[in-house]
Design a protein around this motif. Structure first.
Motif, PDB file in Angstrom:
ATOM      1  N   SER A  51     -17.463  52.447  66.563  1.00 57.09           N
ATOM      2  CA  SER A  51     -17.615  53.875  66.414  1.00 57.09           C
ATOM      3  C   SER A  51     -19.199  53.990  67.133  1.00 57.09           C
ATOM      4  CB  SER A  51     -18.272  54.378  65.116  1.00 57.09           C
ATOM      5  OG  SER A  51     -19.124  53.482  64.441  1.00 57.09           O
ATOM      6  N   PRO A  52     -19.534  55.350  67.165  1.00 59.72           N
ATOM      7  CA  PRO A  52     -20.852  55.621  67.900  1.00 59.72           C
ATOM      8  C   PRO A  52     -22.166  54.791  67.241  1.00 59.72           C
ATOM      9  CG  PRO A  52     -19.679  57.686  67.824  1.00 59.72           C
ATOM     10  CD  PRO A  52     -18.799  56.664  67.088  1.00 59.72           C
ATOM     11  N   ASN A  53     -21.820  54.401  65.807  1.00 60.90           N
ATOM     12  CA  ASN A  53     -22.741  53.694  65.151  1.00 60.90           C
ATOM     13  C   ASN A  53     -22.972  52.449  65.626  1.00 60.90           C
ATOM     14  OD1 ASN A  53     -23.327  55.966  63.323  1.00 60.90           O
ATOM     15  ND2 ASN A  53     -21.837  55.338  61.961  1.00 60.90           N
ATOM     16  N   THR A  54     -21.915  51.861  66.032  1.00 58.41           N
ATOM     17  CA  THR A  54     -21.765  50.460  66.713  1.00 58.41           C
ATOM     18  C   THR A  54     -21.947  50.408  68.489  1.00 58.41           C
ATOM     19  OG1 THR A  54     -19.296  50.123  66.750  1.00 58.41           O
ATOM     20  CG2 THR A  54     -20.479  49.712  64.792  1.00 58.41           C
ATOM     21  N   GLY A  55     -22.125  51.451  68.826  1.00 59.43           N
ATOM     22  CA  GLY A  55     -22.244  51.489  70.435  1.00 59.43           C
ATOM     23  C   GLY A  55     -21.354  51.762  70.914  1.00 59.43           C
ATOM     24  N   VAL A  56     -19.971  52.295  70.527  1.00 58.92           N
ATOM     25  CA  VAL A  56     -18.726  52.600  71.150  1.00 58.92           C
ATOM     26  C   VAL A  56     -18.623  54.334  70.966  1.00 58.92           C
ATOM     27  CG1 VAL A  56     -16.192  52.131  71.416  1.00 58.92           C
ATOM     28  CG2 VAL A  56     -17.716  50.364  70.872  1.00 58.92           C
ATOM     29  N   ASN A  57     -18.650  54.757  72.151  1.00 56.08           N
ATOM     30  CA  ASN A  57     -18.391  56.335  72.108  1.00 56.08           C
ATOM     31  C   ASN A  57     -17.311  56.527  72.786  1.00 56.08           C
ATOM     32  OD1 ASN A  57     -18.513  59.079  72.629  1.00 56.08           O
ATOM     33  ND2 ASN A  57     -20.802  58.989  72.049  1.00 56.08           N
ATOM     34  N   THR A  58     -16.165  56.996  72.427  1.00 57.93           N
ATOM     35  CA  THR A  58     -14.837  57.392  72.883  1.00 57.93           C
ATOM     36  C   THR A  58     -14.961  58.767  73.985  1.00 57.93           C
ATOM     37  OG1 THR A  58     -13.975  58.315  71.123  1.00 57.93           O
ATOM     38  CG2 THR A  58     -13.342  56.037  71.545  1.00 57.93           C
ATOM     39  N   LEU A  59     -15.899  59.500  73.479  1.00 57.50           N
ATOM     40  CA  LEU A  59     -16.166  60.665  74.531  1.00 57.50           C
ATOM     41  C   LEU A  59     -16.762  60.351  75.737  1.00 57.50           C
ATOM     42  CD1 LEU A  59     -17.029  63.317  71.445  1.00 57.50           C
ATOM     43  CD2 LEU A  59     -14.973  63.090  73.260  1.00 57.50           C
ATOM     44  N   ALA A 104      -9.093  52.656  79.112  1.00 58.80           N
ATOM     45  CA  ALA A 104      -9.772  51.363  78.981  1.00 58.80           C
ATOM     46  C   ALA A 104      -8.659  50.438  78.197  1.00 58.80           C
ATOM     47  CB  ALA A 104     -10.853  51.630  77.882  1.00 58.80           C
ATOM     48  N   GLU A 105      -7.809  50.822  77.451  1.00 57.46           N
ATOM     49  CA  GLU A 105      -6.720  50.066  76.937  1.00 57.46           C
ATOM     50  C   GLU A 105      -6.063  49.425  78.167  1.00 57.46           C
ATOM     51  OE1 GLU A 105      -4.287  51.462  73.715  1.00 57.46           O
ATOM     52  OE2 GLU A 105      -6.404  52.391  72.686  1.00 57.46           O
ATOM     53  N   ALA A 106      -5.294  50.339  78.952  1.00 51.37           N
ATOM     54  CA  ALA A 106      -4.817  49.954  80.128  1.00 51.37           C
ATOM     55  C   ALA A 106      -5.491  48.747  80.849  1.00 51.37           C
ATOM     56  CB  ALA A 106      -4.136  50.927  80.954  1.00 51.37           C
ATOM     57  N   GLU A 107      -6.826  49.008  81.216  1.00 58.70           N
ATOM     58  CA  GLU A 107      -7.587  48.114  81.963  1.00 58.70           C
ATOM     59  C   GLU A 107      -7.797  46.764  81.165  1.00 58.70           C
ATOM     60  OE1 GLU A 107      -9.644  46.973  85.119  1.00 58.70           O
ATOM     61  OE2 GLU A 107      -8.713  48.918  85.012  1.00 58.70           O
ATOM     62  N   ALA A 108      -7.762  46.844  79.979  1.00 56.17           N
ATOM     63  CA  ALA A 108      -7.985  45.570  79.211  1.00 56.17           C
ATOM     64  C   ALA A 108      -6.679  44.853  78.824  1.00 56.17           C
ATOM     65  CB  ALA A 108      -8.863  45.946  77.644  1.00 56.17           C
ATOM     66  N   GLY A 109      -5.721  45.450  79.036  1.00 57.42           N
ATOM     67  CA  GLY A 109      -4.275  44.874  78.947  1.00 57.42           C
ATOM     68  C   GLY A 109      -3.805  44.895  77.163  1.00 57.42           C
ATOM     69  N   VAL A 110      -4.373  45.789  76.539  1.00 57.84           N
ATOM     70  CA  VAL A 110      -3.869  45.992  75.187  1.00 57.84           C
ATOM     71  C   VAL A 110      -2.474  46.260  74.892  1.00 57.84           C
ATOM     72  CG1 VAL A 110      -4.317  47.395  73.152  1.00 57.84           C
ATOM     73  CG2 VAL A 110      -6.416  46.810  74.596  1.00 57.84           C
ATOM     74  N   GLU A 166     -16.320  46.805  76.974  1.00 57.74           N
ATOM     75  CA  GLU A 166     -16.729  45.670  76.331  1.00 57.74           C
ATOM     76  C   GLU A 166     -16.048  45.220  75.015  1.00 57.74           C
ATOM     77  OE1 GLU A 166     -19.888  47.166  79.105  1.00 57.74           O
ATOM     78  OE2 GLU A 166     -18.530  48.169  77.391  1.00 57.74           O
ATOM     79  N   VAL A 167     -15.730  46.449  74.248  1.00 60.50           N
ATOM     80  CA  VAL A 167     -15.222  46.076  72.900  1.00 60.50           C
ATOM     81  C   VAL A 167     -13.899  45.764  73.037  1.00 60.50           C
ATOM     82  CG1 VAL A 167     -14.578  48.434  72.194  1.00 60.50           C
ATOM     83  CG2 VAL A 167     -15.535  46.813  70.291  1.00 60.50           C
ATOM     84  N   LEU A 168     -13.513  46.118  73.872  1.00 65.52           N
ATOM     85  CA  LEU A 168     -11.655  46.076  74.183  1.00 65.52           C
ATOM     86  C   LEU A 168     -11.280  44.707  74.664  1.00 65.52           C
ATOM     87  CD1 LEU A 168     -10.350  49.619  75.314  1.00 65.52           C
ATOM     88  CD2 LEU A 168     -10.581  48.374  72.836  1.00 65.52           C
ATOM     89  N   ARG A 169     -12.288  43.967  75.296  1.00 64.10           N
ATOM     90  CA  ARG A 169     -12.258  42.684  75.866  1.00 64.10           C
ATOM     91  C   ARG A 169     -11.564  41.844  74.982  1.00 64.10           C
ATOM     92  NH1 ARG A 169     -16.993  41.903  77.826  1.00 64.10           N
ATOM     93  NH2 ARG A 169     -16.557  43.377  79.674  1.00 64.10           N
ATOM     94  N   GLY A 170     -10.147  41.371  75.245  1.00 65.05           N
ATOM     95  CA  GLY A 170      -9.654  40.440  74.495  1.00 65.05           C
ATOM     96  C   GLY A 170      -8.769  40.744  73.314  1.00 65.05           C
TER      97      GLY A 170
END
Length: 247
Positions: free
Chosen positions: A31-39, A82-88, A46-50
């Motif tokens: 979330s924005p509180n943890t440094g992740v902003n989807t907007l 970002a998910e497509a790039e990370a292979g989610v 970084e967070v989606l890696r793996g």
């Protein structure tokens, strides 16, 4: 399994992260509180890696129709890219039972737009359509309160559920195979909406009168008998409102 929960510090997200960790998964609250902003896209790569699974339980900070549409379209596009790039391999999103039945509701239109982006993304997905949460009871009553000081509620069917049951159902979906469609979830009991709010407000010590009004609007929309409840098979929660309220 690494599961990233977008909106993971909110009402449902925090419950979901806790439940997933209890079952041994690497659940990451994003979330924005943890440094992740989807907007803006900040922190997504970084967070989606793996990550094998992404669950989106995020919400718009504004419910104004244009703002909420912009939020869900922008954040969902950024997240899916970002998910497509990370292979989610599995995208799970929480939506609302009845979105397609209230086309004049700006929030529901925004959720439909979000779902359409997910369906067209090419990423395996599951859409979890939930009924209203017990936690929103007072907020719904506040929105329904008119100049006369009374909460005007339509006498239609209503099947709300506990946030804990929502989180449990979303967790089961996240660790399962993508359904590439929707799952509907609802509370264990079905009520008449006006009667539910009459009893719930009284139980809270709220002295507002609940007026039964067939034309009362729900966040701008006039309701029909089955607007807010599942029309077919649904997975039912286990927590009854009376037990939730007693806690």
């Amino acid at each position: 399994m690494k599961i990233v929960v977008i909106g993971g510090t909110g009402l449902i997200g925090s419950k979901l992260v806790a439940k997933l960790r209890e079952h041994g998964h690497e659940a990451v609250a994003a979330s924005p509180n943890t440094g992740v902003n989807t907007l803006t896209g900040e922190g997504l790569a970084e967070v989606l890696r793996g990550a094998q699974v992404v669950v989106d339980v995020s919400n718009s900070p504004s419910f104004e129709p244009a703002a909420v549409l912009a939020f869900f379209e922008t954040s969902t596009r950024n997240l899916l890219a970002a998910e497509a790039e990370a292979g989610v391999g599995h995208h799970v999103a929480v939506s609302i039972v009845g979105t397609e039945r209230l086309p004049d509701n700006g929030y529901f239109r925004a959720k439909i737009a979000q779902e359409q982006l997910i369906e067209k993304s090419g990423i395996p997905f599951s859409l979890v359509h939930a009924t209203q949460f017990f936690e929103f009871t007072k907020g719904i009553a506040d929105e329904a309160t008119r100049e006369d000081g009374c909460a005007h509620i339509a006498p239609v069917q209503f099947q709300p559920m506990a946030g804990d049951d929502v989180a449990a159902a979303v967790g089961r979906t996240a660790v399962g195979a993508p359904v590439n469609g929707r799952i509907e979830i609802a509370g264990p009991d079905r009520y008449r909406m006006d009667e539910f709010f009459r009893q719930a407000l009284a139980g809270m010590g709220d002295t507002r009168e609940v007026v039964t009004d067939p034309h009362a609007r729900y966040f701008g929309s006039e309701l029909e008998e089955l607007s807010l409840v599942p029309l077919g098979e649904a997975a039912l929660g286990e927590i009854h409102y009376r037990d939730w309220a007693a806690r």
